[in-house]
Design an enzyme around this catalytic site. Structure first.
Site, PDB file in Angstrom:
ATOM      1  N   THR A 145      83.046   8.298  27.521  1.00 22.09           N
ATOM      2  CA  THR A 145      83.410   8.974  28.920  1.00 22.09           C
ATOM      3  C   THR A 145      83.781  10.395  28.737  1.00 22.09           C
ATOM      4  O   THR A 145      84.085  10.793  27.848  1.00 22.09           O
ATOM      5  CB  THR A 145      84.804   8.162  29.469  1.00 22.09           C
ATOM      6  OG1 THR A 145      85.365   8.894  30.566  1.00 22.09           O
ATOM      7  CG2 THR A 145      85.967   8.149  28.398  1.00 22.09           C
ATOM      8  N   SER A 187      94.281   8.045  30.335  1.00 17.15           N
ATOM      9  CA  SER A 187      94.952   6.830  30.494  1.00 17.15           C
ATOM     10  C   SER A 187      94.788   6.132  29.194  1.00 17.15           C
ATOM     11  O   SER A 187      93.874   6.708  28.097  1.00 17.15           O
ATOM     12  CB  SER A 187      94.180   6.262  31.487  1.00 17.15           C
ATOM     13  OG  SER A 187      92.685   5.817  31.085  1.00 17.15           O
ATOM     14  N   TYR A 189      93.084   3.549  28.861  1.00 14.02           N
ATOM     15  CA  TYR A 189      91.506   3.372  28.626  1.00 14.02           C
ATOM     16  C   TYR A 189      90.603   4.313  28.189  1.00 14.02           C
ATOM     17  O   TYR A 189      89.899   4.225  27.269  1.00 14.02           O
ATOM     18  CB  TYR A 189      91.169   3.119  29.951  1.00 14.02           C
ATOM     19  CG  TYR A 189      89.454   3.371  30.039  1.00 14.02           C
ATOM     20  CD1 TYR A 189      88.571   2.631  29.562  1.00 14.02           C
ATOM     21  CD2 TYR A 189      89.083   4.619  30.770  1.00 14.02           C
ATOM     22  CE1 TYR A 189      87.301   2.888  29.416  1.00 14.02           C
ATOM     23  CE2 TYR A 189      87.675   4.714  30.940  1.00 14.02           C
ATOM     24  CZ  TYR A 189      86.839   4.177  30.273  1.00 14.02           C
ATOM     25  OH  TYR A 189      85.577   4.625  30.212  1.00 14.02           O
ATOM     26  N   HIS A 190      91.106   5.640  28.911  1.00 10.71           N
ATOM     27  CA  HIS A 190      90.222   6.722  28.241  1.00 10.71           C
ATOM     28  C   HIS A 190      90.716   7.024  26.788  1.00 10.71           C
ATOM     29  O   HIS A 190      89.851   7.534  25.858  1.00 10.71           O
ATOM     30  CB  HIS A 190      90.751   8.023  29.088  1.00 10.71           C
ATOM     31  CG  HIS A 190      90.217   7.993  30.504  1.00 10.71           C
ATOM     32  ND1 HIS A 190      90.616   7.609  31.456  1.00 10.71           N
ATOM     33  CD2 HIS A 190      88.671   8.604  30.686  1.00 10.71           C
ATOM     34  CE1 HIS A 190      89.863   7.783  32.340  1.00 10.71           C
ATOM     35  NE2 HIS A 190      88.585   8.117  32.308  1.00 10.71           N
ATOM     36  N   LYS A 193      88.446   5.153  24.293  1.00  8.81           N
ATOM     37  CA  LYS A 193      87.153   6.078  23.953  1.00  8.81           C
ATOM     38  C   LYS A 193      87.361   7.097  22.851  1.00  8.81           C
ATOM     39  O   LYS A 193      86.329   7.489  22.055  1.00  8.81           O
ATOM     40  CB  LYS A 193      86.565   6.549  25.157  1.00  8.81           C
ATOM     41  CG  LYS A 193      86.128   5.328  26.316  1.00  8.81           C
ATOM     42  CD  LYS A 193      84.997   4.584  25.996  1.00  8.81           C
ATOM     43  CE  LYS A 193      84.920   3.426  26.892  1.00  8.81           C
ATOM     44  NZ  LYS A 193      83.614   2.678  26.703  1.00  8.81           N
TER      45      LYS A 193
HETATM   46  P1  NAD Z   1      82.023  -3.451  33.863  1.00  7.14           P
HETATM   47  O1  NAD Z   1      83.403  -3.947  33.600  1.00  7.14           O
HETATM   48  O2  NAD Z   1      81.515  -3.662  35.089  1.00  7.14           O
HETATM   49  O3  NAD Z   1      81.064  -4.046  32.493  1.00  7.14           O
HETATM   50  C1  NAD Z   1      81.539  -4.321  31.246  1.00  7.14           C
HETATM   51  C2  NAD Z   1      80.943  -5.309  30.702  1.00  7.14           C
HETATM   52  O4  NAD Z   1      81.333  -5.703  29.382  1.00  7.14           O
HETATM   53  C3  NAD Z   1      81.347  -6.540  31.403  1.00  7.14           C
HETATM   54  O5  NAD Z   1      80.269  -7.614  31.946  1.00  7.14           O
HETATM   55  C4  NAD Z   1      82.373  -7.469  30.672  1.00  7.14           C
HETATM   56  O6  NAD Z   1      82.399  -8.893  30.870  1.00  7.14           O
HETATM   57  C5  NAD Z   1      81.839  -7.005  29.353  1.00  7.14           C
HETATM   58  N1  NAD Z   1      82.651  -7.048  28.020  1.00  7.14           N
HETATM   59  C6  NAD Z   1      84.009  -6.505  28.094  1.00  7.14           C
HETATM   60  N2  NAD Z   1      84.578  -6.847  26.887  1.00  7.14           N
HETATM   61  C7  NAD Z   1      83.871  -7.744  26.411  1.00  7.14           C
HETATM   62  C8  NAD Z   1      83.669  -8.376  24.910  1.00  7.14           C
HETATM   63  N3  NAD Z   1      85.099  -8.101  24.332  1.00  7.14           N
HETATM   64  N4  NAD Z   1      82.686  -9.095  24.475  1.00  7.14           N
HETATM   65  C9  NAD Z   1      81.632  -9.057  25.248  1.00  7.14           C
HETATM   66  N5  NAD Z   1      81.654  -8.433  26.606  1.00  7.14           N
HETATM   67  C10 NAD Z   1      82.526  -7.762  27.253  1.00  7.14           C
HETATM   68  O7  NAD Z   1      82.086  -1.992  33.412  1.00  7.14           O
HETATM   69  P2  NAD Z   1      80.761  -0.808  33.679  1.00  7.14           P
HETATM   70  O8  NAD Z   1      81.256   0.085  34.958  1.00  7.14           O
HETATM   71  O9  NAD Z   1      79.638  -1.327  33.678  1.00  7.14           O
HETATM   72  O10 NAD Z   1      81.141   0.155  32.407  1.00  7.14           O
HETATM   73  C11 NAD Z   1      80.419  -0.046  31.176  1.00  7.14           C
HETATM   74  C12 NAD Z   1      80.546   1.062  30.157  1.00  7.14           C
HETATM   75  O11 NAD Z   1      80.304   2.048  30.833  1.00  7.14           O
HETATM   76  C13 NAD Z   1      82.031   0.949  29.680  1.00  7.14           C
HETATM   77  O12 NAD Z   1      82.320   1.094  28.414  1.00  7.14           O
HETATM   78  C14 NAD Z   1      82.495   2.256  30.581  1.00  7.14           C
HETATM   79  O13 NAD Z   1      83.525   2.672  29.830  1.00  7.14           O
HETATM   80  C15 NAD Z   1      81.534   2.899  30.451  1.00  7.14           C
HETATM   81  N6  NAD Z   1      81.619   3.992  31.673  1.00  7.14           N
HETATM   82  C16 NAD Z   1      81.664   3.531  32.954  1.00  7.14           C
HETATM   83  C17 NAD Z   1      81.602   4.191  34.276  1.00  7.14           C
HETATM   84  C18 NAD Z   1      81.663   3.622  35.595  1.00  7.14           C
HETATM   85  O14 NAD Z   1      81.704   4.748  36.539  1.00  7.14           O
HETATM   86  N7  NAD Z   1      81.408   2.758  35.806  1.00  7.14           N
HETATM   87  C19 NAD Z   1      81.648   5.764  33.945  1.00  7.14           C
HETATM   88  C20 NAD Z   1      81.682   6.353  32.520  1.00  7.14           C
HETATM   89  C21 NAD Z   1      81.605   5.176  31.422  1.00  7.14           C
HETATM   90  N1  USQ Z   2      90.846   8.992  43.346  1.00  6.71           N
HETATM   91  C1  USQ Z   2      91.257   9.333  44.682  1.00  6.71           C
HETATM   92  N2  USQ Z   2      91.285   8.257  45.487  1.00  6.71           N
HETATM   93  C2  USQ Z   2      90.990   6.868  45.041  1.00  6.71           C
HETATM   94  C3  USQ Z   2      90.552   6.721  43.801  1.00  6.71           C
HETATM   95  C4  USQ Z   2      90.486   7.645  42.827  1.00  6.71           C
HETATM   96  O1  USQ Z   2      91.682  10.433  44.915  1.00  6.71           O
HETATM   97  O2  USQ Z   2      90.875   6.349  46.028  1.00  6.71           O
HETATM   98  C5  USQ Z   2      90.969  10.120  41.993  1.00  6.71           C
HETATM   99  C6  USQ Z   2      91.679   9.618  40.894  1.00  6.71           C
HETATM  100  O3  USQ Z   2      92.868   9.944  41.188  1.00  6.71           O
HETATM  101  C7  USQ Z   2      91.059  10.849  40.011  1.00  6.71           C
HETATM  102  C8  USQ Z   2      89.430  10.597  40.267  1.00  6.71           C
HETATM  103  O4  USQ Z   2      89.597  10.325  41.639  1.00  6.71           O
HETATM  104  O5  USQ Z   2      91.475  11.864  40.003  1.00  6.71           O
HETATM  105  C9  USQ Z   2      88.380   9.746  39.679  1.00  6.71           C
HETATM  106  O6  USQ Z   2      89.017   8.314  39.571  1.00  6.71           O
HETATM  107  P1  USQ Z   2      88.127   7.219  39.684  1.00  6.71           P
HETATM  108  O7  USQ Z   2      88.766   6.018  39.502  1.00  6.71           O
HETATM  109  O8  USQ Z   2      86.934   7.374  40.298  1.00  6.71           O
HETATM  110  O9  USQ Z   2      87.679   7.434  37.730  1.00  6.71           O
HETATM  111  P2  USQ Z   2      88.191   7.150  36.422  1.00  6.71           P
HETATM  112  O10 USQ Z   2      89.451   6.458  36.739  1.00  6.71           O
HETATM  113  O11 USQ Z   2      88.174   8.490  35.568  1.00  6.71           O
HETATM  114  O12 USQ Z   2      87.396   6.246  35.786  1.00  6.71           O
HETATM  115  C10 USQ Z   2      85.762   6.088  35.883  1.00  6.71           C
HETATM  116  C11 USQ Z   2      85.358   4.874  35.239  1.00  6.71           C
HETATM  117  C12 USQ Z   2      85.594   4.903  33.732  1.00  6.71           C
HETATM  118  C13 USQ Z   2      84.926   6.190  33.317  1.00  6.71           C
HETATM  119  C14 USQ Z   2      85.386   7.499  34.201  1.00  6.71           C
HETATM  120  C15 USQ Z   2      84.516   8.748  33.872  1.00  6.71           C
HETATM  121  O13 USQ Z   2      86.255   3.685  35.851  1.00  6.71           O
HETATM  122  O14 USQ Z   2      85.082   3.738  33.032  1.00  6.71           O
HETATM  123  O15 USQ Z   2      84.989   6.397  32.102  1.00  6.71           O
HETATM  124  O16 USQ Z   2      85.279   7.176  35.581  1.00  6.71           O
HETATM  125  S1  USQ Z   2      85.375  10.294  33.922  1.00  6.71           S
HETATM  126  O17 USQ Z   2      86.155  10.159  35.149  1.00  6.71           O
HETATM  127  O18 USQ Z   2      84.201  11.289  33.916  1.00  6.71           O
HETATM  128  O19 USQ Z   2      86.523  10.172  32.811  1.00  6.71           O
END
Ligand code: NAD
Ligand code: USQ
Length: 398
Positions: A145, A187, A189-190, A193
């Site tokens: 991320t 967070s 979560y972050h 990573k």
């Molecule tokens: P998602 O939650 O939709 O998909 C994750 C998948 O992994 C799910 O299908 C879940 O069932 C599976 N999973 C989780 N833990 C597991 C485990 N222990 N064993 C087997 N399967 C498991 O999430 P996403 O939005 O598709 O994100 C995928 C990856 O990309 C994540 O690692 C996330 O951090 C990264 N990412 C997502 C975004 C975004 O905006 N969605 C942005 C940046 C990075």
């Molecule tokens: N935000 C709002 N209003 C909303 C939702 C979010 O103002 O209704 C704000 C949040 O406070 C934050 C920003 O928008 O400042 C981004 O929030 P987000 O929920 O869109 O993104 P984030 O929590 O950072 O997480 C998402 C994905 C995560 C990925 C990350 C990439 O869920 O898996 O790692 O984006 S990044 O943001 O570049 O770190």
């Protein structure tokens, strides 16, 4: 190429799997379906009606004649299952999406914090150990991320993973080094990573694993050319306060007539990438592995940056939606600038899909189509970053 997609049932993993299968790779999805279980736990569903994994895969075969395999393995808990899979299938590359990815979910309570750390760190570590034990030469492509860097850059451009520094070494003069860019996760979560990043550096150094870590921005959009081919291939669309990400949330809110929920001043600037570009980037990363013994390749997987309040204004102008400034449930900078280098993917041929009215409209149209499935009570973001006291976890969830 034989490619295993861990987390291939998720929002990114599903369209990435279809794209890779479509261009001729042999793909197997590994997923424990935990994301679907979290939907149940939260009482929130994808806005789009996603088919079961069996129906998804049957539909793909019916529509294209191509087969994608599926293994239900918890890669964080079932090391033996993962090891058996790797040694039996012998993939050339493993794409690792299998982590708990919502920052708000990771901050809900002590259980979700511990689950996120246990799940994400164990999933990554199990994968690395299994590859070392297998003795196979497998390229790991991990979805990281942008949030590992934090979002404050002191005016500079965030490089792709490594920072050039100069150290004053006294009588040895000025020493030049490259280090991993200092981390500043926002967070739990972050933070996982960030921990992943250290695991990768260690295994690339000690065991010469070939690893690419993609520091991805916020994904927006929902359809890809493959998911559009059949209703049963549709991708998930999260809009709830935990899993919905900002731009898709705003588009969904506009579609159902809910005021756009800008947190705080909306001065937060974040990196974005369209879901179709995500799939293309995965392909490019798989096709360009680091050499054995090379350090971890880190690419910034984003195409543009935007300020949250500007996005709200843009969508409001297109749709007439009301914008509502709500108290920020998160602990984050109220205002930040963000400049990010993304030269590697551009150099490899990525032609970015920039945010444009037509594309925003397309996502809003999808949201409108399924608006009768929306549960408005799930829209507000309720997970707080700072809590006054110990919060219990409901019985049965411990
Ligand atoms: P998602 O939650 O939709 O998909 C994750 C998948 O992994 C799910 O299908 C879940 O069932 C599976 N999973 C989780 N833990 C597991 C485990 N222990 N064993 C087997 N399967 C498991 O999430 P996403 O939005 O598709 O994100 C995928 C990856 O990309 C994540 O690692 C996330 O951090 C990264 N990412 C997502 C975004 C975004 O905006 N969605 C942005 C940046 C990075
Ligand atoms: N935000 C709002 N209003 C909303 C939702 C979010 O103002 O209704 C704000 C949040 O406070 C934050 C920003 O928008 O400042 C981004 O929030 P987000 O929920 O869109 O993104 P984030 O929590 O950072 O997480 C998402 C994905 C995560 C990925 C990350 C990439 O869920 O898996 O790692 O984006 S990044 O943001 O570049 O770190």
């Amino acid at each position: 190429m034989k490619i295993a997609v861990l987390g291939g049932d998720g929002f990114c993993g599903w369209p990435a799997s279809l794209h890779l299968s479509d261009i001729g790779h042999d793909v197997v999805i590994v997923d424990n379906l935990s994301r679907r279980a979290i939907d149940e736990e939260l009482g929130a569903q994808s806005l789009t009606p996603i088919a079961t994994i069996d129906d998804r895969l049957a539909a793909w075969k019916e529509v294209t004649g191509k087969e994608i395999g599926f293994e239900n393995i918890d890669v964080a808990q079932d090391y033996e299952g993962l090891y058996d899979f790797i040694t039996t299938y012998e993939p050339d590359a493993v794409i690792h999406f299998a982590e708990q990815r919502a920052a708000p979910y990771s901050m809900k309570n002590h259980r979700t914090k511990r689950y996120t750390v246990d799940n994400n760190v164990n999933a990554t570590h199990n994968l690395l150990v299994a590859i070392v034990e297998s003795g196979l030469d497998i390229h790991v492509v991990h979805l990281g991320t942008m949030g590992v860097y934090g979002y404050g850059t002191a005016g500079m451009q965030i490089p792709e993973g490594y920072l050039d520094i100069q150290v004053d070494a006294g009588e040895n003069g000025i020493v030049e080094q490259q280090i991993l860019y200092p981390t500043n996760p926002g967070s739990v979560y972050h933070m996982t990573k960030v921990l992943d990043q250290s695991l990768f550096a260690y295994y690339a150094k000690n065991d010469e694993l070939r690893i690419t870590d993609l520091h991805q921005g916020i994904i927006w959009g929902t359809h890809t050319p493959q998911t559009e081919r059949d209703e049963r291939l549709i991708n998930r669309f999260d809009y709830d306060g935990d899993y919905g990400t900002v731009l898709n949330r705003f588009l969904m809110q506009a579609a159902v007539g809910y005021p756009l929920t800008v947190h705080g001043t909306g001065g937060q600037t974040r990196a974005f990438i369209h879901i179709r570009d995500m799939a293309k980037c995965i392909q490019l990363a798989v096709e360009n592995p680091p050499a054995k013994g090379e350090r971890v390749k880190i690419f910034n997987q984003m195409t543009e940056t935007h300020r949250v309040r500007d996005l709200a204004e843009l969508i409001s102008n297109i749709s007439g939606a009301e914008v509502q400034m709500v108290p920020n449930p998160r602990k984050e900078s109220a205002e930040n600038e963000l400049h990010v280098a993304n030269d590697t993917f551009i150099g490899l041929g990525l032609e970015p899909t920039y945010l444009a009215e037509g594309l925003l409209q397309e996502v809003e149209d999808v949201a409108r189509k399924y608006s009768d499935r929306a549960d408005r009570s799930k829209i507000p973001a309720r997970s707080l970053w700072t809590k006054q006291q110990h919060e219990g976890v409901p019985e049965g969830e411990k």
